[in-house]
Design an enzyme around this catalytic site. Structure first.
Site, PDB file in Angstrom:
ATOM      1  N   GLU A   4       0.846  -1.192   0.000  1.00  0.00           N
ATOM      2  CA  GLU A   4       0.000   0.000   0.000  1.00  0.00           C
ATOM      3  C   GLU A   4       0.882   1.242   0.000  1.00  0.00           C
ATOM      4  O   GLU A   4       0.457   2.317   0.384  1.00  0.00           O
ATOM      5  CB  GLU A   4      -1.000  -0.012   1.147  1.00  0.00           C
ATOM      6  CG  GLU A   4      -0.442  -0.265   2.506  1.00  0.00           C
ATOM      7  CD  GLU A   4      -1.521  -0.233   3.561  1.00  0.00           C
ATOM      8  OE1 GLU A   4      -2.082   0.852   3.787  1.00  0.00           O
ATOM      9  OE2 GLU A   4      -1.798  -1.285   4.173  1.00  0.00           O
ATOM     10  N   CYS A  19      -3.681  -3.815   4.379  1.00  0.00           N
ATOM     11  CA  CYS A  19      -2.734  -4.832   4.857  1.00  0.00           C
ATOM     12  C   CYS A  19      -3.087  -6.252   4.453  1.00  0.00           C
ATOM     13  O   CYS A  19      -2.260  -7.156   4.591  1.00  0.00           O
ATOM     14  CB  CYS A  19      -2.633  -4.786   6.381  1.00  0.00           C
ATOM     15  SG  CYS A  19      -2.160  -3.190   6.998  1.00  0.00           S
ATOM     16  N   HIS A  21      -2.905 -10.314  11.886  1.00  0.00           N
ATOM     17  CA  HIS A  21      -2.341  -9.042  11.427  1.00  0.00           C
ATOM     18  C   HIS A  21      -2.012  -8.234  12.681  1.00  0.00           C
ATOM     19  O   HIS A  21      -2.852  -8.096  13.576  1.00  0.00           O
ATOM     20  CB  HIS A  21      -3.345  -8.295  10.546  1.00  0.00           C
ATOM     21  CG  HIS A  21      -2.944  -6.868  10.317  1.00  0.00           C
ATOM     22  ND1 HIS A  21      -1.731  -6.537   9.754  1.00  0.00           N
ATOM     23  CD2 HIS A  21      -3.555  -5.693  10.609  1.00  0.00           C
ATOM     24  CE1 HIS A  21      -1.634  -5.218   9.696  1.00  0.00           C
ATOM     25  NE2 HIS A  21      -2.725  -4.676  10.213  1.00  0.00           N
ATOM     26  N   ASN A  68       4.611  -1.900  12.538  1.00  0.00           N
ATOM     27  CA  ASN A  68       3.643  -2.366  11.540  1.00  0.00           C
ATOM     28  C   ASN A  68       4.280  -2.387  10.155  1.00  0.00           C
ATOM     29  O   ASN A  68       4.808  -1.379   9.708  1.00  0.00           O
ATOM     30  CB  ASN A  68       2.425  -1.417  11.533  1.00  0.00           C
ATOM     31  CG  ASN A  68       1.260  -1.983  10.728  1.00  0.00           C
ATOM     32  OD1 ASN A  68       1.366  -3.060  10.130  1.00  0.00           O
ATOM     33  ND2 ASN A  68       0.149  -1.271  10.727  1.00  0.00           N
TER      34      ASN A  68
HETATM   35  P1  HMG Z   1      -2.958   6.484  21.150  1.00  0.00           P
HETATM   36  O1  HMG Z   1      -3.884   7.602  21.485  1.00  0.00           O
HETATM   37  O2  HMG Z   1      -1.595   6.804  20.670  1.00  0.00           O
HETATM   38  O3  HMG Z   1      -2.715   5.521  22.401  1.00  0.00           O
HETATM   39  O4  HMG Z   1      -3.709   5.623  20.073  1.00  0.00           O
HETATM   40  P2  HMG Z   1      -3.647   5.234  23.675  1.00  0.00           P
HETATM   41  O5  HMG Z   1      -3.652   6.388  24.572  1.00  0.00           O
HETATM   42  O6  HMG Z   1      -4.984   4.684  23.204  1.00  0.00           O
HETATM   43  O7  HMG Z   1      -2.797   4.084  24.342  1.00  0.00           O
HETATM   44  C1  HMG Z   1      -2.603   2.876  23.687  1.00  0.00           C
HETATM   45  C2  HMG Z   1      -2.704   1.761  24.737  1.00  0.00           C
HETATM   46  O8  HMG Z   1      -1.659   1.950  25.680  1.00  0.00           O
HETATM   47  C3  HMG Z   1      -4.005   1.766  25.535  1.00  0.00           C
HETATM   48  O9  HMG Z   1      -4.304   0.410  25.831  1.00  0.00           O
HETATM   49  C4  HMG Z   1      -3.608   2.498  26.814  1.00  0.00           C
HETATM   50  O10 HMG Z   1      -4.420   2.160  27.924  1.00  0.00           O
HETATM   51  C5  HMG Z   1      -2.185   1.980  26.995  1.00  0.00           C
HETATM   52  P3  HMG Z   1      -5.820  -0.128  25.736  1.00  0.00           P
HETATM   53  O11 HMG Z   1      -6.592   0.675  26.713  1.00  0.00           O
HETATM   54  O12 HMG Z   1      -6.283   0.136  24.312  1.00  0.00           O
HETATM   55  O13 HMG Z   1      -5.694  -1.573  26.046  1.00  0.00           O
HETATM   56  N1  HMG Z   1      -1.343   2.874  27.794  1.00  0.00           N
HETATM   57  C6  HMG Z   1      -0.557   2.449  28.793  1.00  0.00           C
HETATM   58  N2  HMG Z   1      -0.327   1.226  29.313  1.00  0.00           N
HETATM   59  C7  HMG Z   1       0.574   1.119  30.339  1.00  0.00           C
HETATM   60  N3  HMG Z   1       1.221   2.195  30.877  1.00  0.00           N
HETATM   61  C8  HMG Z   1       1.010   3.423  30.392  1.00  0.00           C
HETATM   62  C9  HMG Z   1       0.105   3.601  29.300  1.00  0.00           C
HETATM   63  N4  HMG Z   1      -0.312   4.677  28.581  1.00  0.00           N
HETATM   64  C10 HMG Z   1      -1.207   4.214  27.655  1.00  0.00           C
HETATM   65  N5  HMG Z   1       1.653   4.465  30.904  1.00  0.00           N
HETATM   66  C11 HMG Z   1      -3.786   4.050  18.305  1.00  0.00           C
HETATM   67  C12 HMG Z   1      -3.392   4.294  19.750  1.00  0.00           C
HETATM   68  C13 HMG Z   1      -3.656   2.580  18.007  1.00  0.00           C
HETATM   69  C14 HMG Z   1      -5.238   4.494  18.083  1.00  0.00           C
HETATM   70  C15 HMG Z   1      -2.831   4.875  17.396  1.00  0.00           C
HETATM   71  O14 HMG Z   1      -1.520   4.426  17.547  1.00  0.00           O
HETATM   72  C16 HMG Z   1      -3.179   4.809  15.904  1.00  0.00           C
HETATM   73  O15 HMG Z   1      -3.982   5.597  15.417  1.00  0.00           O
HETATM   74  N6  HMG Z   1      -2.567   3.847  15.145  1.00  0.00           N
HETATM   75  C17 HMG Z   1      -2.816   3.680  13.716  1.00  0.00           C
HETATM   76  C18 HMG Z   1      -4.066   2.892  13.446  1.00  0.00           C
HETATM   77  C19 HMG Z   1      -3.944   1.443  13.855  1.00  0.00           C
HETATM   78  O16 HMG Z   1      -2.863   0.901  13.992  1.00  0.00           O
HETATM   79  N7  HMG Z   1      -5.104   0.759  13.989  1.00  0.00           N
HETATM   80  C20 HMG Z   1      -5.132  -0.638  14.314  1.00  0.00           C
HETATM   81  C21 HMG Z   1      -6.330  -1.360  13.729  1.00  0.00           C
HETATM   82  S1  HMG Z   1      -6.515  -1.046  12.001  1.00  0.00           S
HETATM   83  C22 HMG Z   1      -5.285  -2.006  11.246  1.00  0.00           C
HETATM   84  O17 HMG Z   1      -4.709  -2.842  11.853  1.00  0.00           O
HETATM   85  C23 HMG Z   1      -4.985  -1.709   9.816  1.00  0.00           C
HETATM   86  C24 HMG Z   1      -3.682  -0.998   9.550  1.00  0.00           C
HETATM   87  O18 HMG Z   1      -2.617  -1.891   9.725  1.00  0.00           O
HETATM   88  C25 HMG Z   1      -3.680  -0.407   8.148  1.00  0.00           C
HETATM   89  C26 HMG Z   1      -4.005  -1.309   6.980  1.00  0.00           C
HETATM   90  O19 HMG Z   1      -4.791  -2.234   7.002  1.00  0.00           O
HETATM   91  O20 HMG Z   1      -3.485  -0.962   5.925  1.00  0.00           O
HETATM   92  C27 HMG Z   1      -3.457   0.165  10.498  1.00  0.00           C
END
Ligand code: HMG
Length: 445
Positions: A83, A120, A244, A328
């Protein structure tokens, strides 16, 4: 019935790394544990200035061909899943074949080449295409090379910046494979979604939180669809479940959902009932919201149980070892997860021959696919050939300023002059832009 599947795999990691807890988190004023514990990531891999999706893909494919003693004549198709393509017409597979033709005596003029796009999941779809081509008997005794290659960069400052990565996986698809045989049965969960997309732009528009919900919803549909044609799965049926892996924290959620689904109406649910109660059934609740609350409550308790935790440690955790170190890789990610599990089994001397894995692929936009794989006799010999540990150890460790420079080098809208961080050695490198705006490559001894 012909047995068709993955005969061999090679992995090429971008040669630079960004330490997320130590280098990235402090600059973003974040707690390093968000990476180590929350997202489950330690490092992301990045391409050096002379690397891109073509060099990484061609380098992985060359290593695959050399290791398996293959000549271009043995290969009937080269499919690239990406992609991160830079051309809307000429497929990346032609560039990769062009690279390979620089180092082999024969050419690939006889080979069918293409490029698959569905975020992906395209890597798995390319394997499907090769599988079908062999099953249909159209391959004339030849094998297929599938290359999943991506530079998974997000705009700086976007939520996805934490989950970047870059690398390529090359897979050899053959009859009577040495590594894994693919099941005929497949399950799909597919819907028109706008959670992550790149409408003619390099960096994704992403609604991160929603993308996670869509991942789980489509994966659940795919599991149900798979079970409708295969069998009702039980946790003990599956040695590993490579998903994935955009980041390991996502797989933690998918693993828990999958386990809850598989133990429903089994002796495991009965055994756990004394400790955490039985799973909520929709009919027992007045409305959907109360039912969902009850499910969430059950899942919170389920994930604390010893039974779940030991299943997770054995079945899911081994699939995440490489992802923690590379981030990723989009199309390559699920194939890295499979390799990680097999590598773990080889290191632990676990006998896998004849065992089953369930593979959960996913692409935003959105589609999930589930199929089973049966591990074949030659798996250990194949997986022990990987050099990924050495590659990861040799990566150049970027400081934050250097990371930003590398991000700019790979930004299609910027022209910046940055010195390479590592020295290429026995590999394809980017060699400039040509007369027709094409990208050019050369092999460096
Ligand atoms: P964010 O706002 O950076 O992170 O967004 P957050 O605040 O949600 O924290 C992430 C996790 O860390 C959470 O865990 C927090 O609690 C934890 P959860 O509650 O979800 O279990 N956390 C902590 N844990 C321990 N100690 C701490 C601490 N602080 C926080 N101190 C987000 C995260 C994934 C949304 C962001 O990184 C993002 O937008 N990523 C890109 C999109 C993505 O990867 N999506 C995944 C599903 S879609 C997919 O897989 C397809 C893709 O590969 C593309 C394709 O298909 O081509 C992306």
């Amino acid at each position: 019935m012909k047995s068709v599947g993955i005969d061999a795999v090679e992995i090429w990691a971008g040669k630079l790394k960004l330490d997320l807890p130590e280098t990235f988190a402090p600059e973003k004023d974040e707690d390093p544990d968000k990476y180590r514990k929350g997202l489950g990531l330690v490092n992301s891999s990045f391409p050096d200035t002379y690397e891109d999706i073509v060099t990484m893909g061609a380098n992985a494919a060359k290593r695959l061909m050399d290791r398996k003693g293959l000549k271009p004549d043995d290969i009937g198709r080269i499919d690239v899943a990406t992609e991160s393509a830079f051309d809307n017409s000429k497929p990346v597979s032609t560039y990769i074949a062009g690279c390979l033709e620089q180092v082999y005596d024969e050419d690939f003029h006889h080979a069918n080449k293409g490029e698959r796009k569905f975020a992906c999941i395209a890597g798995t779809q390319s394997i499907d295409d090769a599988y079908n081509w062999i099953k249909a008997g159209r391959n004339r005794g030849r094998s297929a090379i599938v290359v999943a290659t991506d530079t998974a960069l997000y705009a700086r400052g976007s939520s996805g910046e934490a989950t970047q990565g870059a690398g390529a996986v090359a897979l050899l698809i053959t009859e009577d494979p040495s590594m894994v045989e693919l099941s005929t049965e497949q399950g799909y969960g597919s819907a028109d979604e706008t959670d992550f997309l790149k409408p003619n732009q390099q960096f994704p528009s992403v609604d991160g939180k929603r993308s996670m919900q869509v991942y789980l919803a489509r994966m659940r549909e795919a599991v149900e669809d798979f079970e409708s044609v295969a069998w009702d799965m039980h946790p003990e049926d599956l040695e590993y479940i490579p998903f994935h892996t955009p980041f390991p924290g996502m797989v933690r959620k998918a693993g828990l959902l999958g386990y809850r689904h598989m133990i429903r109406d089994t002796e495991i649910e009965d055994e756990l009932a004394g400790e955490i109660g039985r799973q909520p059934r929709e009919g027992e609740y007045e409305d959907w919201d109360t039912y969902e609350d009850a499910i969430r409550d059950y899942m919170d308790k389920l994930k604390q149980t010893d039974m779940y935790q030991s299943w997770y440690a054995e079945t899911i955790e081994p699939t995440l070892g490489l992802a923690r170190e590379v981030g990723n890789w989009y199309t390559g990610s699920v194939h890295v997860a499979r390799a990680s599990a097999l590598k773990h089994a080889a290191e632990e001397d676990i006998d896998l021959t004849g065992e089953q894995m369930l593979v959960g692929s996913y692409g935003s936009g959105a589609q999930a696919e589930i199929h089973a794989e049966t591990v074949q006799e030659g798996w250990k010999e194949e997986i022990e050939q990987l050099t990924i540990d050495e590659q990861l150890a040799a990566r150049y460790d970027l400081d934050f300023d250097e990371y930003e420079q590398v991000h700019d080098v790979h930004n299609h809208d910027m022209t910046v002059d940055v010195e390479e961080f590592t020295i290429p050695n026995g590999e394809f490198v980017f060699a400039g832009i040509g007369r027709m705006n094409e990208r050019k490559y050369e092999y460096v001894e």
